[in-house]
Design an enzyme around this catalytic site. Structure first.
Site, PDB file in Angstrom:
ATOM      1  N   GLY A  72       0.863  -1.182   0.000  1.00 36.29           N
ATOM      2  CA  GLY A  72       0.000   0.000   0.000  1.00 36.29           C
ATOM      3  C   GLY A  72       0.900   1.233   0.000  1.00 36.29           C
ATOM      4  O   GLY A  72       1.851   1.317   0.796  1.00 36.29           O
ATOM      5  N   ALA A  73       0.617   2.164  -0.916  1.00 35.94           N
ATOM      6  CA  ALA A  73       1.550   3.268  -1.159  1.00 35.94           C
ATOM      7  C   ALA A  73       1.958   4.050   0.099  1.00 35.94           C
ATOM      8  O   ALA A  73       3.156   4.221   0.367  1.00 35.94           O
ATOM      9  CB  ALA A  73       0.958   4.191  -2.220  1.00 35.94           C
ATOM     10  N   ASN A 127      -3.290   3.009 -10.131  1.00 34.96           N
ATOM     11  CA  ASN A 127      -3.687   2.164  -8.987  1.00 34.96           C
ATOM     12  C   ASN A 127      -3.573   0.704  -9.399  1.00 34.96           C
ATOM     13  O   ASN A 127      -3.187   0.383 -10.542  1.00 34.96           O
ATOM     14  CB  ASN A 127      -5.115   2.530  -8.546  1.00 34.96           C
ATOM     15  CG  ASN A 127      -5.481   1.911  -7.211  1.00 34.96           C
ATOM     16  OD1 ASN A 127      -4.692   1.967  -6.257  1.00 34.96           O
ATOM     17  ND2 ASN A 127      -6.638   1.286  -7.121  1.00 34.96           N
ATOM     18  N   LYS A 128      -3.916  -0.173  -8.487  1.00 38.50           N
ATOM     19  CA  LYS A 128      -3.798  -1.620  -8.720  1.00 38.50           C
ATOM     20  C   LYS A 128      -4.404  -2.036 -10.052  1.00 38.50           C
ATOM     21  O   LYS A 128      -5.460  -1.535 -10.447  1.00 38.50           O
ATOM     22  CB  LYS A 128      -4.481  -2.345  -7.555  1.00 38.50           C
ATOM     23  CG  LYS A 128      -4.462  -3.851  -7.612  1.00 38.50           C
ATOM     24  CD  LYS A 128      -3.086  -4.430  -7.765  1.00 38.50           C
ATOM     25  CE  LYS A 128      -2.124  -4.010  -6.689  1.00 38.50           C
ATOM     26  NZ  LYS A 128      -0.702  -4.343  -6.999  1.00 38.50           N
ATOM     27  N   ARG A 158      10.182  -1.051  -4.839  1.00 34.54           N
ATOM     28  CA  ARG A 158       8.945  -1.055  -5.631  1.00 34.54           C
ATOM     29  C   ARG A 158       8.891   0.258  -6.421  1.00 34.54           C
ATOM     30  O   ARG A 158       8.974   1.338  -5.839  1.00 34.54           O
ATOM     31  CB  ARG A 158       7.709  -1.210  -4.719  1.00 34.54           C
ATOM     32  CG  ARG A 158       7.711  -2.566  -3.995  1.00 34.54           C
ATOM     33  CD  ARG A 158       6.360  -2.944  -3.476  1.00 34.54           C
ATOM     34  NE  ARG A 158       5.414  -3.244  -4.534  1.00 34.54           N
ATOM     35  CZ  ARG A 158       4.106  -3.401  -4.340  1.00 34.54           C
ATOM     36  NH1 ARG A 158       3.592  -3.261  -3.127  1.00 34.54           N
ATOM     37  NH2 ARG A 158       3.300  -3.688  -5.342  1.00 34.54           N
ATOM     38  N   ASP A 182      -1.574   4.731  -6.170  1.00 34.23           N
ATOM     39  CA  ASP A 182      -0.134   4.587  -5.879  1.00 34.23           C
ATOM     40  C   ASP A 182       0.654   5.773  -6.399  1.00 34.23           C
ATOM     41  O   ASP A 182       1.771   6.037  -5.953  1.00 34.23           O
ATOM     42  CB  ASP A 182       0.383   3.278  -6.474  1.00 34.23           C
ATOM     43  CG  ASP A 182      -0.281   2.118  -5.767  1.00 34.23           C
ATOM     44  OD1 ASP A 182      -1.407   1.761  -6.159  1.00 34.23           O
ATOM     45  OD2 ASP A 182       0.300   1.619  -4.796  1.00 34.23           O
TER      46      ASP A 182
HETATM   47  O1  MRU Z   1       0.567  -3.852  -4.637  1.00 41.35           O
HETATM   48  P1  MRU Z   1      -0.041  -3.166  -3.452  1.00 41.35           P
HETATM   49  O2  MRU Z   1      -0.861  -4.080  -2.600  1.00 41.35           O
HETATM   50  O3  MRU Z   1       0.981  -2.370  -2.661  1.00 41.35           O
HETATM   51  O4  MRU Z   1      -1.036  -2.124  -4.116  1.00 41.35           O
HETATM   52  C1  MRU Z   1      -1.863  -1.338  -3.312  1.00 41.35           C
HETATM   53  C2  MRU Z   1      -2.791  -0.507  -4.083  1.00 41.35           C
HETATM   54  O5  MRU Z   1      -2.833  -0.508  -5.291  1.00 41.35           O
HETATM   55  C3  MRU Z   1      -3.639   0.422  -3.294  1.00 41.35           C
HETATM   56  O6  MRU Z   1      -4.887   0.571  -3.889  1.00 41.35           O
HETATM   57  C4  MRU Z   1      -2.917   1.763  -3.276  1.00 41.35           C
HETATM   58  O7  MRU Z   1      -1.638   1.625  -2.711  1.00 41.35           O
HETATM   59  C5  MRU Z   1      -3.654   2.796  -2.600  1.00 41.35           C
HETATM   60  S1  MRU Z   1      -3.377   2.623  -0.916  1.00 41.35           S
HETATM   61  C6  MRU Z   1      -3.977   3.478   0.195  1.00 41.35           C
END
Ligand code: MRU
Length: 365
Positions: free
Chosen positions: A54-55, A252-253, A90, A242
């Protein structure tokens, strides 16, 4: 937020004053384990293997990681090496780079014997600011949800993707913060949770969070959202980010973009919720400019889950020998975004919209 009624954050300084503790997110939802991080290598490993993810949480962990590096080697070379190791973990979430720049910038003029203490408290400040930002995002977003519920005159349905809840930040979350605050205010809502293949952050983490706070929800396969929207089953989408560019493109994801397309086709409002540390003011074309992390094919070819006897197993689900691609993020262009919920309020997804909320960036430009 709470686990089994006990309040937790995702990361906190250990009582020894020379390490931090985090919740191991690779073990949720079936096991709750806390991991101690005492070195920069352990911090980098925790980010890379997604013990923390999570970012915003990646950013805070990197900030503490840099502090821990200063216990091991507080020279300028040590500082540069630690920044490089942590930055390489990352590539997509900009909060990582933002936190490293902030902590490192603070250290350059600091005598080496003071660097650890200074960096450790700066990391703590970043963590506290993240909590405050996410809480404010919760209040701004909850107002939108309360207005929508009033307009509809019935409980509302919210679709979210991945995990942008408290586990993805230090506390509260981004996309889920408005849901938690609205739920506490008594707004009646039901959350549809995309499972979010390949790592299933929705099914494993978002569902775990919502269960823990008694928020009504249903987990759906990633491909189900468009169908639900066509049939009036979703009133609003809220996702995290992110990295969001200065013109409002939201990274985002992976899979977020497809949900935004379906939302646009069905006139469902689509919001991204994010703190200032997620905005990359140096970019203005997310699709062309944001580096997209390509992750291990094994995340697609294999699934891990709990067996009826309580044990765990990893099984293969893809025809052996087939090539596999695993891009971890995608970009939703600003034109598909209804609004960006920040700690300062809701911005129009455009350069002017974001600058109106962050006028100090106008001066910097
Ligand atoms: O690969 P991850 O689990 O780190 O990805 C997380 C996401 O894409 C979240 O939606 C994003 O970080 C927003 S978090 C508050």
């Amino acid at each position: 937020m709470r686990i089994d009624g006990t309040p937790y954050r995702t990361i906190w300084p250990d009582a020894d004053g020379i390490s931090v503790r985090v919740i191991d997110q690779t073990r949720l939802p079936f096991a709750f384990e806390i991991v101690r991080i005492a070195t920069v290598a352990e911090a980098a490993r925790a980010i890379k293997t997604m013990i923390v993810r999570g970012a915003p949480l990646i950013g805070v962990t990197a900030a503490y990681g840099l502090a821990l590096a200063m216990r091991e080697d507080a020279s300028n070379d040590g500082l540069d090496r630690a920044v490089a190791v942590l930055a390489a973990t990352r590539p997509t979430a900009i909060n990582l780079r933002w936190a490293l720049d902030r902590v490192a910038g603070n250290l350059r003029e600091t005598p080496s014997h003071e660097r650890f203490a200074r960096a450790f408290s700066e990391a703590g400040r970043i963590a506290e600011e993240d909590v405050a930002s996410c809480h404010a995002i919760g209040h701004h977003g909850a107002r939108l949800l309360a207005d929508l519920a009033k307009e509809k005159g019935r409980p509302i349905t919210v679709l979210t993707h991945c995990n942008a809840g408290w586990l993805a930040t230090v506390d509260w979350g981004t996309a889920l913060a408005p849901i938690y605050v609205a739920h506490e205010m008594g707004v009646k809502l039901h959350v549809f949770v995309d499972e979010t293949r390949p790592r299933n952050q929705g099914a494993a983490l978002t569902a775990f969070e919502l269960n823990g706070h008694g928020v009504p929800h249903t987990v759906i396969a990633d491909n189900a959202g468009g169908h639900l929207m066509q049939h009036g089953g979703i009133d609003v989408c809220i996702v995290g980010s992110d990295r969001t560019t200065a013109n409002g493109d939201v990274c985002n994801k992976i899979g977020t973009y497809l949900k935004a397309l379906a939302a646009s086709d069905n006139r469902v409002p689509f919001y991204a919720a994010l703190p200032f540390s997620t905005i990359d003011w140096t970019l203005d074309d997310g699709v062309a400019q944001i580096p997209i992390e390509e992750r291990d094919a094994r995340e697609v070819t294999h699934l891990t889950g709990r067996l009826p006897d309580g044990g765990f197993a990893t099984v293969e689900v893809v025809s052996p020998g087939s090539p596999v691609a695993n891009p971890a993020f995608d970009v939703t262009p600003a034109r598909l975004v209804t609004g960006i919920i920040t700690e300062r309020g809701v911005a129009e997804p455009s350069t002017e919209g974001l600058l109106a909320l962050y006028p100090e960036r106008r001066k910097a430009a």
